[in-house]
Scaffold this motif. Sequence first.
Motif, PDB file in Angstrom:
ATOM      1  N   GLN A 224      58.759  19.253  11.132  1.00  0.00           N
ATOM      2  CA  GLN A 224      57.997  18.015  11.223  1.00  0.00           C
ATOM      3  C   GLN A 224      57.058  18.134  12.423  1.00  0.00           C
ATOM      4  O   GLN A 224      57.527  18.130  13.558  1.00  0.00           O
ATOM      5  N   LEU A 225      55.781  18.204  12.146  1.00  0.00           N
ATOM      6  CA  LEU A 225      54.789  18.275  13.221  1.00  0.00           C
ATOM      7  C   LEU A 225      54.081  16.929  13.226  1.00  0.00           C
ATOM      8  O   LEU A 225      53.344  16.600  12.296  1.00  0.00           O
ATOM      9  N   HIS A 226      54.334  16.135  14.227  1.00  0.00           N
ATOM     10  CA  HIS A 226      53.895  14.743  14.198  1.00  0.00           C
ATOM     11  C   HIS A 226      52.400  14.587  14.520  1.00  0.00           C
ATOM     12  O   HIS A 226      51.740  15.551  14.937  1.00  0.00           O
ATOM     13  N   PRO A 227      51.879  13.395  14.320  1.00  0.00           N
ATOM     14  CA  PRO A 227      50.435  13.168  14.503  1.00  0.00           C
ATOM     15  C   PRO A 227      49.917  13.660  15.860  1.00  0.00           C
ATOM     16  O   PRO A 227      50.547  13.449  16.898  1.00  0.00           O
ATOM     17  N   GLY A 228      48.779  14.296  15.812  1.00  0.00           N
ATOM     18  CA  GLY A 228      48.099  14.682  17.047  1.00  0.00           C
ATOM     19  C   GLY A 228      48.654  15.901  17.741  1.00  0.00           C
ATOM     20  O   GLY A 228      48.200  16.216  18.845  1.00  0.00           O
ATOM     21  N   VAL A 229      49.625  16.622  17.149  1.00  0.00           N
ATOM     22  CA  VAL A 229      50.102  17.835  17.844  1.00  0.00           C
ATOM     23  C   VAL A 229      49.005  18.889  17.807  1.00  0.00           C
ATOM     24  O   VAL A 229      48.208  18.961  16.865  1.00  0.00           O
ATOM     25  N   ARG A 230      48.967  19.705  18.837  1.00  0.00           N
ATOM     26  CA  ARG A 230      47.972  20.778  18.967  1.00  0.00           C
ATOM     27  C   ARG A 230      48.755  22.072  19.156  1.00  0.00           C
ATOM     28  O   ARG A 230      49.396  22.256  20.197  1.00  0.00           O
ATOM     29  N   ILE A 231      48.715  22.924  18.183  1.00  0.00           N
ATOM     30  CA  ILE A 231      49.452  24.180  18.250  1.00  0.00           C
ATOM     31  C   ILE A 231      48.464  25.337  18.167  1.00  0.00           C
ATOM     32  O   ILE A 231      47.594  25.353  17.300  1.00  0.00           O
ATOM     33  N   GLY A 232      48.628  26.281  19.076  1.00  0.00           N
ATOM     34  CA  GLY A 232      47.802  27.487  19.034  1.00  0.00           C
ATOM     35  C   GLY A 232      46.538  27.404  19.863  1.00  0.00           C
ATOM     36  O   GLY A 232      45.672  28.274  19.768  1.00  0.00           O
ATOM     37  N   THR A 233      46.444  26.384  20.694  1.00  0.00           N
ATOM     38  CA  THR A 233      45.276  26.261  21.572  1.00  0.00           C
ATOM     39  C   THR A 233      45.309  27.380  22.625  1.00  0.00           C
ATOM     40  O   THR A 233      46.333  27.998  22.876  1.00  0.00           O
ATOM     41  N   ARG A 234      44.151  27.603  23.228  1.00  0.00           N
ATOM     42  CA  ARG A 234      43.992  28.672  24.216  1.00  0.00           C
ATOM     43  C   ARG A 234      44.951  28.494  25.387  1.00  0.00           C
ATOM     44  O   ARG A 234      45.003  27.437  26.015  1.00  0.00           O
ATOM     45  N   GLY A 235      45.741  29.495  25.708  1.00  0.00           N
ATOM     46  CA  GLY A 235      46.582  29.426  26.894  1.00  0.00           C
ATOM     47  C   GLY A 235      45.728  29.310  28.141  1.00  0.00           C
ATOM     48  O   GLY A 235      44.568  29.739  28.165  1.00  0.00           O
ATOM     49  N   PHE A 236      46.314  28.740  29.207  1.00  0.00           N
ATOM     50  CA  PHE A 236      45.569  28.446  30.436  1.00  0.00           C
ATOM     51  C   PHE A 236      45.600  29.688  31.327  1.00  0.00           C
ATOM     52  O   PHE A 236      46.185  29.702  32.407  1.00  0.00           O
ATOM     53  N   GLY A 237      44.916  30.741  30.850  1.00  0.00           N
ATOM     54  CA  GLY A 237      44.957  32.003  31.567  1.00  0.00           C
ATOM     55  C   GLY A 237      43.581  32.404  32.057  1.00  0.00           C
ATOM     56  O   GLY A 237      42.642  32.520  31.265  1.00  0.00           O
ATOM     57  N   PHE A 238      43.450  32.594  33.366  1.00  0.00           N
ATOM     58  CA  PHE A 238      42.159  32.981  33.932  1.00  0.00           C
ATOM     59  C   PHE A 238      42.420  33.580  35.305  1.00  0.00           C
ATOM     60  O   PHE A 238      43.469  33.380  35.917  1.00  0.00           O
ATOM     61  N   ASP A 239      41.457  34.346  35.754  1.00  0.00           N
ATOM     62  CA  ASP A 239      41.539  34.896  37.091  1.00  0.00           C
ATOM     63  C   ASP A 239      40.766  33.966  38.015  1.00  0.00           C
ATOM     64  O   ASP A 239      39.596  33.653  37.762  1.00  0.00           O
ATOM     65  N   MET A 240      41.416  33.513  39.088  1.00  0.00           N
ATOM     66  CA  MET A 240      40.763  32.577  39.994  1.00  0.00           C
ATOM     67  C   MET A 240      39.948  33.317  41.029  1.00  0.00           C
ATOM     68  O   MET A 240      40.421  34.310  41.589  1.00  0.00           O
ATOM     69  N   SER A 241      38.781  32.786  41.307  1.00  0.00           N
ATOM     70  CA  SER A 241      37.947  33.388  42.336  1.00  0.00           C
ATOM     71  C   SER A 241      36.932  32.363  42.807  1.00  0.00           C
ATOM     72  O   SER A 241      36.512  31.482  42.054  1.00  0.00           O
ATOM     73  N   ALA A 242      36.550  32.492  44.065  1.00  0.00           N
ATOM     74  CA  ALA A 242      35.550  31.583  44.607  1.00  0.00           C
ATOM     75  C   ALA A 242      34.195  31.772  43.917  1.00  0.00           C
ATOM     76  O   ALA A 242      33.326  30.904  43.964  1.00  0.00           O
ATOM     77  N   ASP A 243      34.027  32.938  43.267  1.00  0.00           N
ATOM     78  CA  ASP A 243      32.780  33.186  42.529  1.00  0.00           C
ATOM     79  C   ASP A 243      32.803  32.528  41.155  1.00  0.00           C
ATOM     80  O   ASP A 243      31.841  32.640  40.391  1.00  0.00           O
ATOM     81  N   GLY A 244      33.931  31.912  40.806  1.00  0.00           N
ATOM     82  CA  GLY A 244      34.073  31.313  39.481  1.00  0.00           C
ATOM     83  C   GLY A 244      35.299  31.894  38.805  1.00  0.00           C
ATOM     84  O   GLY A 244      35.535  33.094  38.855  1.00  0.00           O
ATOM     85  N   HIS A 245      36.068  31.025  38.190  1.00  0.00           N
ATOM     86  CA  HIS A 245      37.270  31.464  37.492  1.00  0.00           C
ATOM     87  C   HIS A 245      36.842  32.139  36.191  1.00  0.00           C
ATOM     88  O   HIS A 245      35.942  31.665  35.509  1.00  0.00           O
ATOM     89  N   LEU A 246      37.510  33.254  35.857  1.00  0.00           N
ATOM     90  CA  LEU A 246      37.146  34.001  34.650  1.00  0.00           C
ATOM     91  C   LEU A 246      38.273  33.948  33.620  1.00  0.00           C
ATOM     92  O   LEU A 246      39.404  34.369  33.909  1.00  0.00           O
ATOM     93  N   ASP A 247      37.965  33.427  32.440  1.00  0.00           N
ATOM     94  CA  ASP A 247      38.968  33.334  31.375  1.00  0.00           C
ATOM     95  C   ASP A 247      39.533  34.686  30.993  1.00  0.00           C
ATOM     96  O   ASP A 247      38.794  35.674  30.927  1.00  0.00           O
ATOM     97  N   VAL A 248      40.799  34.715  30.677  1.00  0.00           N
ATOM     98  CA  VAL A 248      41.421  35.887  30.073  1.00  0.00           C
ATOM     99  C   VAL A 248      41.622  35.560  28.593  1.00  0.00           C
ATOM    100  O   VAL A 248      42.258  34.554  28.270  1.00  0.00           O
ATOM    101  N   PRO A 249      41.064  36.383  27.711  1.00  0.00           N
ATOM    102  CA  PRO A 249      41.239  36.101  26.279  1.00  0.00           C
ATOM    103  C   PRO A 249      42.725  35.974  25.934  1.00  0.00           C
ATOM    104  O   PRO A 249      43.545  36.760  26.427  1.00  0.00           O
ATOM    105  N   GLN A 250      43.044  35.008  25.101  1.00  0.00           N
ATOM    106  CA  GLN A 250      44.427  34.740  24.731  1.00  0.00           C
ATOM    107  C   GLN A 250      44.610  35.262  23.317  1.00  0.00           C
ATOM    108  O   GLN A 250      44.120  34.672  22.350  1.00  0.00           O
ATOM    109  N   LEU A 251      45.323  36.380  23.205  1.00  0.00           N
ATOM    110  CA  LEU A 251      45.326  37.146  21.962  1.00  0.00           C
ATOM    111  C   LEU A 251      46.575  36.943  21.115  1.00  0.00           C
ATOM    112  O   LEU A 251      46.663  37.472  20.010  1.00  0.00           O
ATOM    113  N   GLY A 252      47.548  36.190  21.626  1.00  0.00           N
ATOM    114  CA  GLY A 252      48.789  35.995  20.887  1.00  0.00           C
ATOM    115  C   GLY A 252      48.720  34.810  19.927  1.00  0.00           C
ATOM    116  O   GLY A 252      47.660  34.212  19.714  1.00  0.00           O
TER     117      GLY A 252
END
Lengths: 326, 326, 326
Positions: C169-197
């Motif tokens: 039972q997946l109830h209203p408004g569930v979000r499954i498979g969204t991009r994981g919160f993975g990135f490299d932090m840097s003062a020059d700007g955070h860089l996303d890491v592709p989420q491949l799983g």
Amino acid sequence: MAALAEISGAILADGADPDLLIEDVAPLDVADAGHISFLDNRKYVPAFETSSAAACIVAPNFADRAPDGMALLLSETPYRGYAQIAHAFYPADPGAGSVHVTAFVDATAVLGADVTVGQNAVIESDAHLETGVVVEAGAFVGRGVTVGAGTMVGLGASLSHCDIGANCQLHPGVRIGTRGFGFDMSADGHLDVPQLGRVIVGDSVEIGANSTIDRGAGPDTVIGDGCKIDNLVQIGHNVRLGKGCVVIAQAGVAGSATLEDFVILAAQSGVAGHITVAPGTRLAARSGLMRDSEPQAKLAGNPAIPAKEYFRQMAVLAKITKDRSR
Amino acid sequence: MAALAEISGAILADGADPDLLIEDVAPLDVADAGHISFLDNRKYVPAFETSSAAACIVAPNFADRAPDGMALLLSETPYRGYAQIAHAFYPADPGAGSVHVTAFVDATAVLGADVTVGQNAVIESDAHLETGVVVEAGAFVGRGVTVGAGTMVGLGASLSHCDIGANCQLHPGVRIGTRGFGFDMSADGHLDVPQLGRVIVGDSVEIGANSTIDRGAGPDTVIGDGCKIDNLVQIGHNVRLGKGCVVIAQAGVAGSATLEDFVILAAQSGVAGHITVAPGTRLAARSGLMRDSEPQAKLAGNPAIPAKEYFRQMAVLAKITKDRSR
Amino acid sequence: MAALAEISGAILADGADPDLLIEDVAPLDVADAGHISFLDNRKYVPAFETSSAAACIVAPNFADRAPDGMALLLSETPYRGYAQIAHAFYPADPGAGSVHVTAFVDATAVLGADVTVGQNAVIESDAHLETGVVVEAGAFVGRGVTVGAGTMVGLGASLSHCDIGANCQLHPGVRIGTRGFGFDMSADGHLDVPQLGRVIVGDSVEIGANSTIDRGAGPDTVIGDGCKIDNLVQIGHNVRLGKGCVVIAQAGVAGSATLEDFVILAAQSGVAGHITVAPGTRLAARSGLMRDSEPQAKLAGNPAIPAKEYFRQMAVLAKITKDRSR
């Protein structure tokens, strides 16, 4: 200015021109000629003292801090007065009063006069929308749901197993009437308990974006008249909220708890299941209430205790730690 | 390998074959022939030592822990290097560049080149989508909203009263521009205060699934360039986030708070209203900040205090309790 | 009554008429002639003693508190017995078994027998829905997603990069498979890491309204068979939940944490990243677990410690504070 004084129940201060024309509302720091602003929080007195607003509604005790030439409206409830003035400048949008061609409305649904239904919204069988209801794009009103006059159902919100009062604001993504989290736990597998109740929402209730309210297990989940619920709030099954409760963002109420009238739950706080929160109780942000409370109690901590006691305990712990680290 | 060294700015370690063909990226524990992996967290050194990956990008000080035969790329920022390599293998999907037949696009909306609009998405009047914007299925872009080039608006997300920068990722179910939680409380009934501001989102901002950002009451709510916001986060009205802030899942920022540049709020933490969080402040998970902070402060607890002090207090309390229970 | 005894595995108490006709289930306080109720929580014994229910399923040790004339079913697991009886009165709705004319189903999607697809739902290319799947109005099933037999995908939910088991039972408004919160932090700007799983969800899993589950960065995010997840829960990338875990409302699990079988996370609690929570661990509401736990541990506080220890510490702190304020 005279008209705004009347709208807000405020008094024109000495020297304020009753014929001054005000064209808009604006915050203290950006307000200019033609604008009226408000002062309600002591923290913003410096902004008040340096504001270019033509006029301001303010409590009498701050009047002498006003910059020269600012016309004042005096009120003991300046924030309420500001709200009344702002409503005069920005009346609520009544909606188009029509059903968009891309919406799906079941043939057995009943729509009152001036009902607006947005793009791709769905109104299921036997739903009943009273006069002036606005159902925004992508929202869903389930089978047999009733929605009172003047209520707004926000973008992508979904309602099932519920009855909603008049003049409510249900913001985008709210989920009302979802299955309560009731099941019997066992190592052989948890077994769902059918959730047979509904959600009953009173009049003039606001429910914030992406908040969730589960339907009752057997009794109903009830939200009293005038409750204000913020974003990302969770209300469990069988919960009862009295009148005028305020539940701030990311707070949660566990199943079968009762909040009596005018309870305030600050942000990210939680109330345990099966307890009764007395009228006027205020629970601090990030606190967890695990027992019945006394009327008008101010509580903090986890488990929550009287707020003064909580902050005293934090101070004592800091003192002891400091003493030991010498 | 030579190409990957160039992409990532890393150095080929002695003995690594510049002509080795790498076909994919993979985690240490499943990587095999043809794969490059990365080591960034000391906790995964054992997985590194036993990995079958053909190659790995790693900090120089871990190089001697590599298994025999693994080709190494040496970098002081291996996670960033891995990100750059992974982007080369998995470039972002540009979208179909077309408007689906089931989408609703108002005649007054302006769409740039190569804009993608998914099934049942809605683009309202006077909205402006710049080049390469992707609006996924069921998403909603409200009246007058602007969306910068290359930005992605996720499944079922809704935008109103806002301007969004370029190259942003707004994940499924985000709600931007909803009514701020502003009202005057009274036993006679709480009275809404019209929320007249917008939400201004900078460039390269990420906002996680089902997160909510309210529009300002009078001033705007502002999210600076490069901010990364996780899932189920609440941002209240009038809040200002500087550049590069990171707000992790289920954290919240109360109304009128300011976060200066590069503030980090860990998961489930909260920031009180009307305070200023200094640049570089780090608030620990599940902590509540109630006062202005110092630059680069590391804080924990509720109310938050210096993190070292918090953990020392917890240790002292444990010690005292142990002593007493003897 | 005899049939209900059989369904629930309960024993008809002495004096209970096996031919008594029961027509519905109802809570103790509203049940009347023709109704069967249940008693499972000591707190509701007074309601039991004064109930007008014709019948009740109850543990043997409470049998002597029953009002005169109430027919009893005796069970050591009365809540489970009630669940079984309620299912008999309220069987699950199988769905219409048809695809609504307003739904979008890609030509390459594969739909099994008796699949229901609601209004404006979207089924993308190469998705595979097995027998009896119900996709409610406005829900989205992404490219290549598989959904097992008998699973319900709630109103406006969105699935991508995932495989879902049977009878979920997946109830209203569930979000499954969204991009994981993975990135490299840097003062020059955070860089996303592709989420491949992907996200792999087992059989008989329940996921509450507006909850979010991110896909893995490289490995997959895994939710084991029989897990029960409540509303507004966050599950980060690479997380692994064993069988039968229970995660209550507004709790969160940070990236790369592992929950072994039958872990219970109470409401608003949190688990840090990269740790392992041993089988049967119970984390109290509003607690934060920062280290690996022992099997069957009962923990509370932040950082979480044994629950008894936590409550003892709170008591000691209260005592010290009281002593000092004299």
